[in-house]
Design an enzyme around this catalytic site. Structure first.
Site, PDB file in Angstrom:
ATOM      1  N   SER A 141       0.865  -1.191   0.000  1.00  0.00           N
ATOM      2  CA  SER A 141       0.000   0.000   0.000  1.00  0.00           C
ATOM      3  C   SER A 141       0.896   1.233   0.000  1.00  0.00           C
ATOM      4  CB  SER A 141      -0.842  -0.015   1.281  1.00  0.00           C
ATOM      5  OG  SER A 141      -1.470   1.223   1.500  1.00  0.00           O
ATOM      6  N   TYR A 154      -1.979  -1.805  10.543  1.00  0.00           N
ATOM      7  CA  TYR A 154      -1.982  -1.909   9.075  1.00  0.00           C
ATOM      8  C   TYR A 154      -0.686  -1.329   8.498  1.00  0.00           C
ATOM      9  CZ  TYR A 154      -3.857  -1.351   4.283  1.00  0.00           C
ATOM     10  OH  TYR A 154      -4.074  -1.414   2.927  1.00  0.00           O
TER      11      TYR A 154
HETATM   12  P1  NAD Z   1     -11.527  -6.187   0.116  1.00  0.00           P
HETATM   13  O1  NAD Z   1     -12.046  -6.103   1.508  1.00  0.00           O
HETATM   14  O2  NAD Z   1     -12.415  -5.751  -0.995  1.00  0.00           O
HETATM   15  O3  NAD Z   1     -11.030  -7.666  -0.185  1.00  0.00           O
HETATM   16  C1  NAD Z   1     -10.242  -8.365   0.746  1.00  0.00           C
HETATM   17  C2  NAD Z   1     -10.182  -9.826   0.361  1.00  0.00           C
HETATM   18  O4  NAD Z   1      -9.409 -10.493   1.365  1.00  0.00           O
HETATM   19  C3  NAD Z   1     -11.560 -10.500   0.323  1.00  0.00           C
HETATM   20  O5  NAD Z   1     -11.596 -11.446  -0.714  1.00  0.00           O
HETATM   21  C4  NAD Z   1     -11.626 -11.213   1.676  1.00  0.00           C
HETATM   22  O6  NAD Z   1     -12.455 -12.358   1.643  1.00  0.00           O
HETATM   23  C5  NAD Z   1     -10.173 -11.594   1.838  1.00  0.00           C
HETATM   24  N1  NAD Z   1      -9.850 -11.861   3.244  1.00  0.00           N
HETATM   25  C6  NAD Z   1     -10.083 -11.081   4.318  1.00  0.00           C
HETATM   26  N2  NAD Z   1      -9.724 -11.715   5.434  1.00  0.00           N
HETATM   27  C7  NAD Z   1      -9.232 -12.923   5.053  1.00  0.00           C
HETATM   28  C8  NAD Z   1      -8.730 -14.043   5.753  1.00  0.00           C
HETATM   29  N3  NAD Z   1      -8.681 -14.063   7.099  1.00  0.00           N
HETATM   30  N4  NAD Z   1      -8.339 -15.117   5.038  1.00  0.00           N
HETATM   31  C9  NAD Z   1      -8.424 -15.137   3.687  1.00  0.00           C
HETATM   32  N5  NAD Z   1      -8.910 -14.111   2.973  1.00  0.00           N
HETATM   33  C10 NAD Z   1      -9.317 -13.020   3.651  1.00  0.00           C
HETATM   34  O7  NAD Z   1     -10.160  -5.367   0.120  1.00  0.00           O
HETATM   35  P2  NAD Z   1      -9.332  -4.621  -1.046  1.00  0.00           P
HETATM   36  O8  NAD Z   1      -9.536  -3.161  -0.882  1.00  0.00           O
HETATM   37  O9  NAD Z   1      -9.562  -5.254  -2.359  1.00  0.00           O
HETATM   38  O10 NAD Z   1      -7.856  -4.913  -0.543  1.00  0.00           O
HETATM   39  C11 NAD Z   1      -7.045  -5.934  -1.098  1.00  0.00           C
HETATM   40  C12 NAD Z   1      -5.599  -5.688  -0.703  1.00  0.00           C
HETATM   41  O11 NAD Z   1      -5.192  -4.420  -1.206  1.00  0.00           O
HETATM   42  C13 NAD Z   1      -5.373  -5.638   0.801  1.00  0.00           C
HETATM   43  O12 NAD Z   1      -4.132  -6.235   1.112  1.00  0.00           O
HETATM   44  C14 NAD Z   1      -5.315  -4.156   1.096  1.00  0.00           C
HETATM   45  O13 NAD Z   1      -4.588  -3.859   2.247  1.00  0.00           O
HETATM   46  C15 NAD Z   1      -4.634  -3.654  -0.167  1.00  0.00           C
HETATM   47  N6  NAD Z   1      -4.840  -2.227  -0.430  1.00  0.00           N
HETATM   48  C16 NAD Z   1      -6.111  -1.739  -0.634  1.00  0.00           C
HETATM   49  C17 NAD Z   1      -6.259  -0.391  -0.896  1.00  0.00           C
HETATM   50  C18 NAD Z   1      -7.600   0.222  -1.141  1.00  0.00           C
HETATM   51  O14 NAD Z   1      -7.692   1.469  -1.187  1.00  0.00           O
HETATM   52  N7  NAD Z   1      -8.652  -0.556  -1.318  1.00  0.00           N
HETATM   53  C19 NAD Z   1      -5.141   0.456  -0.948  1.00  0.00           C
HETATM   54  C20 NAD Z   1      -3.897  -0.086  -0.721  1.00  0.00           C
HETATM   55  C21 NAD Z   1      -3.749  -1.435  -0.476  1.00  0.00           C
END
Ligand code: NAD
Length: 259
Positions: A141, A154
């Site tokens: 991130s 985080y």
């Molecule tokens: P999201 O909540 O839409 O998806 C998260 C996914 O992780 C889901 O499929 C969920 O089922 C899975 N998950 C959660 N807990 C779990 C567990 N205990 N075991 C297995 N799977 C699990 O989130 P997102 O926004 O798509 O984020 C995805 C990645 O991108 C994350 O690592 C997040 O930190 C990173 N990220 C997101 C953003 C953003 O702005 N959305 C920015 C930077 C980084």
């Protein structure tokens, strides 16, 4: 040539789902994962299946549990005989002041965002080394590079993911394996939607104020990023032209870290 096998953790939502869909279109055999039951994700699995003639298989694994990352990679190798591409995407977030942050939340966030990646990487590398080809992508991130208040666990985990990425990249640099991180700014996904509510509570602001004053305040484009943009980068990192990109943190952040 055998079709490549790609495991994407946390691929039932948001960025992971977009990456899984892109990989299916790229012709990979995709191993999907989340903690949810197979019945709960049947629509999403069906959606990805409709994008490809290749097998798409769902592996339920709760990556908050010690050993689950290792077991997940072993299950993929047992099913398909190999693993070529590993994307550590599963992640969770919590917004709270550090003095109110519970140790159980800290441990859970660290386990899913960091420890699970260590386990999947250490289990996948020997198999990739055997064939002299592999791609590992860790979704970090902008919060792996810079901090914001109220996200201690985080931000600590996402910084550590970058350290893990660099170390693993150095260890396998001569084995045809690349290891990179992608560092997105704010991407509009269910994770961000949930965070909106937390931020409204912590800062006592309206939804619009949180978007303007907190989330997109440091994102100079003032626009959320689309999950497909992250998927396009993941796809490129798996291509042959990306062979010399390793140990890198690929920033997709609308200028967030340019300040
Ligand atoms: P999201 O909540 O839409 O998806 C998260 C996914 O992780 C889901 O499929 C969920 O089922 C899975 N998950 C959660 N807990 C779990 C567990 N205990 N075991 C297995 N799977 C699990 O989130 P997102 O926004 O798509 O984020 C995805 C990645 O991108 C994350 O690592 C997040 O930190 C990173 N990220 C997101 C953003 C953003 O702005 N959305 C920015 C930077 C980084």
């Amino acid at each position: 040539m055998a079709k490549k096998i790609a495991l994407v953790t946390g691929s039932t939502s948001g960025i992971g789902l977009a990456i899984a869909l892109k990989f299916a279109k790229d012709g990979y055999i995709v191993a999907l994962n989340s903690f949810e039951s197979e019945a709960d994700v049947s629509d999403i699995v069906g959606q990805i299946k409709s994008e490809t003639k290749n097998p798409v298989v769902y592996f339920q694994a709760d990556l908050a549990k010690t050993g689950a990352g290792e077991e997940l990679v072993k299950a993929v190798i047992e099913k398909f005989g190999r693993i070529d591409i590993l994307v550590n995407n599963a992640g969770v977030q919590k917004v709270a002041p550090i003095d109110e942050f519970s140790s159980s939340d800290w441990n859970r966030i660290r386990s899913i965002n960091l420890d699970a990646s260590f386990e999947t990487i250490k289990t996948a590398i020997p198999d990739m080394k055997n064939r002299g080809w592999g791609r590992i992508i860790n979704i970090s991130s902008v919060h792996g590079l810079v901090a914001s208040p109220f996200k201690s666990a985080y931000i600590a985990a996402k910084h550590a993911v970058i350290g893990l990425t660099k170390t693993a990249a150095l260890e396998v640099a001569q084995n045809g394996i690349t290891v990179n991180a992608i560092c997105p700014g704010y991407v509009f996904t269910p994770l961000v939607e949930k965070q909106l509510k937390d931020q409204m509570r912590v800062h006592n602001l309206s939804k619009e104020e949180v978007v303007e004053q907190i989330m997109l305040a440091n994102q100079p484009t003032k626009k959320f990023i689309h999950p497909q943009e992250i998927a396009a980068m993941a796809s490129f990192l798996c291509s042959d032209m990306a062979i010399s990109i390793t140990g890198a943190s690929m920033v997709i952040d609308g200028g967030y870290t340019a300040r």
